[in-house]
Design an enzyme around this catalytic site. Structure first.
Site, short mmCIF file in Angstrom:
data_model
loop_
_atom_site.label_atom_id
_atom_site.label_comp_id
_atom_site.label_asym_id
_atom_site.label_seq_id
_atom_site.Cartn_x
_atom_site.Cartn_y
_atom_site.Cartn_z
N GLU A 176 53.84 33.18 24.74
CA GLU A 176 53.16 32.03 24.11
C GLU A 176 53.74 30.73 24.62
OE1 GLU A 176 55.65 30.48 22.37
OE2 GLU A 176 56.86 32.27 22.71
N GLU A 319 57.66 32.26 25.85
CA GLU A 319 56.87 32.47 27.07
C GLU A 319 56.62 33.95 27.37
OE1 GLU A 319 58.60 30.55 30.47
OE2 GLU A 319 58.62 28.57 29.53
#
Length: 357
Positions: A176, A319
């Site tokens: 994300e 991430e």
């Protein structure tokens, strides 16, 4: 797809293949080692067998699904970085310069970037543009999004997962990107579990003590304003969640529907996993916790999910970085299953002192 149809579809998630798990366990016990001596690698190998119905699945195409979105709560000063960083970092990721890109290349994984709610107009040939709205509203002042938008976020994640399965993906990693997303994650976790905000709020992008207090108060006001019902996961997502959290929950549900393992990253991924489990408890069996992050509430959420992390590296980047690192453990577990000699094939005596025939 209406909310009712979505809820009906995710109830079709199947339990793991117990016969394949039994066969994998029996094979592990025949290998040239004391039984259970490879610890979590053995548990992982058995779980992968149950998910895929294959004793040592190759899992060659691995996709890191990075959902990117912005958050209205960022205006409350809950992050050490400005909201403009979200689109800037998304472009960096699309150009291959982010940490997740580097680690994904090492692990032979494919990074899929999805704009599900970034507050900017971004064009790039490798970007999956699935924007539902330009960031959520400030949840301290009212709902983060509408209920329809929450359903669309989940559905989008499921569609992305289905698309990747059609491209040959057999293992998913959740990732994300979005300034303010640890705040939304903490609020969602608190609403779904009843844990007080102070128990799950961490430093995020590197807040000082005053920043953590400000973040905790913003979550407390958000929960007070929205009066969430823990028995209504979609309603909680709409009230205090994030578009990328809903999207990742959809990825998890979609992976489970297609009988693919899903490697969870850190705190935000765990919030999405909790949402997914509250919607369809059967999906929990398809989850692997890659690591326990340095974010304060991550351990509490993993406990709620009943998951044991594979690694603990004091990471808090997000991430999908922790998830990608744990792919090397998936490879290790599968190589053990495929390549390690048995007592019989190696002519080695087992615990009984006899060489099996």
């Amino acid at each position: 797809m209406t909310e009712q149809l979505l809820l009906q579809q995710i109830q079709e998630i199947q339990p793991l293949d117990q016969e394949s798990m039994n066969q994998a366990s029996a094979h592990l016990d025949q290998l040239t080692k004391p039984q259970g001596s490879l610890g979590k690698l053995e548990s992982l190998a058995i779980q992968l067998a149950g998910i895929t119905g294959t004793q040592a699945p190759l899992l060659e195409r691995r996709s890191v699904i990075v959902m990117a979105a912005d958050h209205g709560i960022a205006s409350e000063g809950v992050s050490a970085y400005p909201a403009e960083v979200t689109p800037q970092m998304l472009l960096n990721m699309l150009h291959g310069g982010a940490a997740v890109n580097v680690l994904a290349r090492q692990a032979s994984a494919h990074v899929v970037c999805v704009d599900i709610g970034v507050n900017a107009d971004i064009e790039h040939p490798r970007l999956h543009s699935r924007s539902i709205r330009k960031g959520t509203a400030n949840m301290a002042e009212g709902p983060a999004m509408s209920r329809d938008e929450a359903v669309r976020a989940i559905r989008t994640g499921m569609e992305i997962a289905a698309d990747e399965v059609r491209r040959g993906t057999s293992l998913f990693v959740t990732g994300e990107l979005g300034i303010g997303n640890t705040t939304a994650s903490a609020a969602l976790i608190s609403a779904l579990t009843g844990l007080p905000p102070a128990r799950v709020v961490g430093r995020g992008t590197g807040l000082d003590d005053a920043g953590v207090h400000r973040k905790t108060e913003a979550i407390r006001r958000s929960l007070e304003r929205n009066r969430c019902d823990a028995t209504d996961p979609v309603g909680v997502l709409a009230a205090v969640g994030g578009l990328e959290i809903g999207g990742l929950a959809g990825v998890i549900l979609g992976a489970a529907l297609h009988q693919c393992p899903v490697m969870l990253d850190g705190f935000i991924s765990a919030a999405a996993a909790l949402l997914a489990v509250r919607l369809a408890p059967a999906c929990a069996a398809y989850m692997i916790a890659s690591h326990q992050s340095d974010e304060k509430g991550h351990a509490a959420v993993l406990e709620q999910l009943g998951l044991q992390p594979m690694l603990q590296l004091d990471m808090r980047l997000g991430e999908g970085t922790g998830g990608v690192l744990a792919l090397h453990l998936v490879d290790a577990a599968n190589r053990i299953m495929r390549e390690m000699a048995t007592f019989a094939s190696a002519g080695v005596a087992g615990a009984s002192g006899e060489v099996p025939q």
